[in-house]
Design a protein around this motif. Structure first.
Motif, PDB file in Angstrom:
ATOM      1  N   LEU A 311       0.825  -1.199   0.000  1.00 22.10           N
ATOM      2  CA  LEU A 311       0.000   0.000   0.000  1.00 22.10           C
ATOM      3  C   LEU A 311       0.867   1.261   0.000  1.00 22.10           C
ATOM      4  N   GLY A 312       0.320   2.330  -0.589  1.00 24.16           N
ATOM      5  CA  GLY A 312       0.943   3.644  -0.539  1.00 24.16           C
ATOM      6  C   GLY A 312      -0.001   4.598   0.176  1.00 24.16           C
ATOM      7  N   VAL A 313       0.519   5.386   1.110  1.00 28.11           N
ATOM      8  CA  VAL A 313      -0.335   6.243   1.933  1.00 28.11           C
ATOM      9  C   VAL A 313       0.235   7.663   1.957  1.00 28.11           C
ATOM     10  N   VAL A 314      -0.636   8.644   1.676  1.00 26.39           N
ATOM     11  CA  VAL A 314      -0.274  10.061   1.769  1.00 26.39           C
ATOM     12  C   VAL A 314      -0.662  10.562   3.152  1.00 26.39           C
ATOM     13  N   ILE A 315       0.253  11.293   3.810  1.00 29.47           N
ATOM     14  CA  ILE A 315       0.006  11.818   5.150  1.00 29.47           C
ATOM     15  C   ILE A 315       0.283  13.317   5.142  1.00 29.47           C
ATOM     16  N   SER A 316      -0.717  14.102   5.558  1.00 28.94           N
ATOM     17  CA  SER A 316      -0.543  15.556   5.576  1.00 28.94           C
ATOM     18  C   SER A 316      -0.856  16.106   6.963  1.00 28.94           C
ATOM     19  N   ASP A 317      -0.355  17.298   7.225  1.00 28.53           N
ATOM     20  CA  ASP A 317      -0.656  17.973   8.483  1.00 28.53           C
ATOM     21  C   ASP A 317      -2.051  18.577   8.421  1.00 28.53           C
ATOM     22  N   ALA A 318      -2.665  18.678   9.558  1.00 32.51           N
ATOM     23  CA  ALA A 318      -3.982  19.313   9.621  1.00 32.51           C
ATOM     24  C   ALA A 318      -3.905  20.742   9.087  1.00 32.51           C
ATOM     25  N   GLY A 319      -4.807  21.087   8.214  1.00 36.30           N
ATOM     26  CA  GLY A 319      -4.828  22.419   7.635  1.00 36.30           C
ATOM     27  C   GLY A 319      -4.059  22.549   6.347  1.00 36.30           C
ATOM     28  N   ASP A 320      -3.202  21.577   6.023  1.00 34.63           N
ATOM     29  CA  ASP A 320      -2.462  21.595   4.757  1.00 34.63           C
ATOM     30  C   ASP A 320      -3.149  20.653   3.779  1.00 34.63           C
ATOM     31  N   THR A 321      -3.677  21.202   2.702  1.00 32.60           N
ATOM     32  CA  THR A 321      -4.410  20.391   1.714  1.00 32.60           C
ATOM     33  C   THR A 321      -3.924  20.683   0.300  1.00 32.60           C
ATOM     34  N   PRO A 322      -2.656  20.427  -0.003  1.00 36.47           N
ATOM     35  CA  PRO A 322      -2.163  20.686  -1.358  1.00 36.47           C
ATOM     36  C   PRO A 322      -2.929  19.861  -2.386  1.00 36.47           C
ATOM     37  N   PRO A 323      -3.305  20.444  -3.516  1.00 39.30           N
ATOM     38  CA  PRO A 323      -4.119  19.725  -4.506  1.00 39.30           C
ATOM     39  C   PRO A 323      -3.341  18.711  -5.344  1.00 39.30           C
ATOM     40  N   TRP A 324      -2.025  18.759  -5.295  1.00 38.36           N
ATOM     41  CA  TRP A 324      -1.255  17.781  -6.058  1.00 38.36           C
ATOM     42  C   TRP A 324       0.098  17.532  -5.376  1.00 38.36           C
ATOM     43  N   LEU A 325       0.698  16.401  -5.731  1.00 45.57           N
ATOM     44  CA  LEU A 325       2.065  16.094  -5.307  1.00 45.57           C
ATOM     45  C   LEU A 325       2.806  15.460  -6.480  1.00 45.57           C
ATOM     46  N   SER A 326       4.120  15.534  -6.441  1.00 43.34           N
ATOM     47  CA  SER A 326       4.955  14.989  -7.516  1.00 43.34           C
ATOM     48  C   SER A 326       5.790  13.824  -6.989  1.00 43.34           C
ATOM     49  N   LEU A 327       5.756  12.720  -7.715  1.00 42.30           N
ATOM     50  CA  LEU A 327       6.543  11.536  -7.345  1.00 42.30           C
ATOM     51  C   LEU A 327       7.828  11.415  -8.165  1.00 42.30           C
ATOM     52  N   HIS A 328       8.118  12.426  -8.974  1.00 48.10           N
ATOM     53  CA  HIS A 328       9.358  12.391  -9.757  1.00 48.10           C
ATOM     54  C   HIS A 328      10.571  12.323  -8.821  1.00 48.10           C
ATOM     55  N   GLY A 329      11.487  11.414  -9.095  1.00 46.58           N
ATOM     56  CA  GLY A 329      12.706  11.296  -8.332  1.00 46.58           C
ATOM     57  C   GLY A 329      12.594  10.434  -7.086  1.00 46.58           C
ATOM     58  N   VAL A 330      11.390   9.921  -6.795  1.00 47.27           N
ATOM     59  CA  VAL A 330      11.229   9.073  -5.605  1.00 47.27           C
ATOM     60  C   VAL A 330      11.808   7.687  -5.885  1.00 47.27           C
ATOM     61  N   MET A 331      12.679   7.226  -5.014  1.00 49.84           N
ATOM     62  CA  MET A 331      13.275   5.886  -5.158  1.00 49.84           C
ATOM     63  C   MET A 331      13.641   5.364  -3.779  1.00 49.84           C
ATOM     64  N   TYR A 332      13.368   4.088  -3.541  1.00 51.34           N
ATOM     65  CA  TYR A 332      13.702   3.482  -2.259  1.00 51.34           C
ATOM     66  C   TYR A 332      14.054   2.012  -2.458  1.00 51.34           C
ATOM     67  N   PRO A 333      14.890   1.454  -1.578  1.00 56.15           N
ATOM     68  CA  PRO A 333      15.276   0.052  -1.707  1.00 56.15           C
ATOM     69  C   PRO A 333      14.160  -0.865  -1.227  1.00 56.15           C
ATOM     70  N   LEU A 334      14.086  -2.054  -1.793  1.00 55.69           N
ATOM     71  CA  LEU A 334      13.093  -3.036  -1.341  1.00 55.69           C
ATOM     72  C   LEU A 334      13.561  -3.699  -0.059  1.00 55.69           C
TER      73      LEU A 334
END
Length: 334
Positions: A311-334
């Motif tokens: 699963l992938g989960v987006v977590i934001s702070d209360a009061g912050d509601t950005p309408p978009w996010l960018s996943l460019h450059g995201v990389m992590y090891p398995l």
């Protein structure tokens, strides 16, 4: 003569001897070592060497090409070339059971095999018919090229062989020392490289280690309700799995639109409609900071968690509601 071999006969032999033309055509530089005195046998890459093409219901041709065939250790390796298409004729099928025939490039050298013959040739080695047939073993001094299934009762009168469906390509390739061998080969020496078809690997002396191989190509994900592709015109949300220096990573790209319910991302932030496949799941939690819109937000980044259950989960702070996010450059090891 269209099947030529170098270093098989000499001018004093009854077979006629090796000509200058034989020596020019045969591959003398393709010698990937297999052991101290042996060479890895195989086809020399370039174009489509030894392509099998149907010419009739039970006939085909083997196209031109070059190869190296290894005999026993003391026997050495034979450079071979086919300079014009070779005709192949397959025997009719057994009345009761199917069989698997083997197309080979073969060396006869009576000094080592007591065959009474000294020449290079193309052969069809017929398999044994059976309810669950297996291909015949490759003879010593031969290089397997194709397996062809011949159904029971098959003949020209019954329609013949469906060559595209019945043929299995078993050509193996070889290159010179230090060359990058296409497709998978057995490791022979430390520092050897091979191209697996999706990336390069280096042999450590005991195992193959990936340099940069694509395990899963770029794949567009299905997003859950409340999430959309191409956020801020960054393109669709996609991921791929790569093998980099022996460690597997997941890479992401694209932009994602978000909507909110009661100030929090919809669906508890779970933006994937279906979980990632097992081969793309991390062994533990991976938390990353990704860029987001400054609109209706006091921050320029937002947290995304990738879980071991896919699963992938987006977590934001209360009061912050950005309408978009960018996943460019995201990389992590398995």
């Amino acid at each position: 003569m269209t099947v030529r071999a170098a270093w098989l006969t000499n001018r004093g032999d009854a077979a006629g001897g090796q000509t200058r033309n034989d020596t020019r055509l045969a591959p003398l530089g393709a010698m990937t070592p297999a052991a101290e005195l042996t060479t890895a046998p195989g086809v020399i890459p370039g174009g489509d060497p030894f392509e099998l093409a149907a010419t009739g219901p039970m006939t085909a041709t083997l196209a031109t090409g070059r190869a190296t065939i290894q005999g026993t250790g003391p026997q050495g390796a034979y450079p071979v070339a086919i300079t014009a298409p070779e005709a192949l004729v397959f025997a009719d099928g057994d009345p009761a059971n199917p069989r698997i025939d083997l197309v080979v490039l073969r060396i006869y050298d009576t000094a080592y095999d007591s065959s009474g013959q000294t020449f290079a040739t193309v052969e069809i080695i017929p398999g044994t018919p059976g309810a669950a047939p297996t291909p015949p073993p490759t003879p010593a001094g031969a290089l397997a090229l194709y397996r062809v299934q011949v159904a029971a009762g098959l003949s020209a009168g019954t329609g013949g062989i469906d060559f595209p469906a019945a043929t299995t390509d078993v050509r193996r390739y070889t290159t010179a020392v230090g060359g990058i061998t296409p497709y998978s080969v057995t490791g022979a020496y430390r520092g050897q490289y091979r191209d697996t078809g999706t990336g390069l690997q280096r042999f450590t002396g005991t195992t193959w280690s990936g340099l940069a191989a694509e395990v899963i190509g770029w794949t567009k994900v299905s997003l859950a309700t409340g999430y959309g592709h191409n956020g801020n015109s960054n393109g669709d949300v996609r991921y791929r799995v790569i093998d980099l220096l022996g460690t597997r990573f997941v890479q992401w790209r694209g932009g994602m639109n978000l909507s909110y319910s009661r100030g929090a991302p919809r669906g508890d932030g779970k933006f994937l409609r279906t979980a990632l496949p097992t081969t793309a799941r991390p062994t533990g939690l991976r938390s990353l900071s990704v860029a987001c819109s400054a609109s209706t937000s006091s921050i320029l980044s937002i947290k995304v968690d990738f879980h071991s259950n896919g699963l992938g989960v987006v977590i934001s702070d209360a009061g912050d509601t950005p309408p978009w996010l960018s996943l460019h450059g995201v990389m992590y090891p398995l």
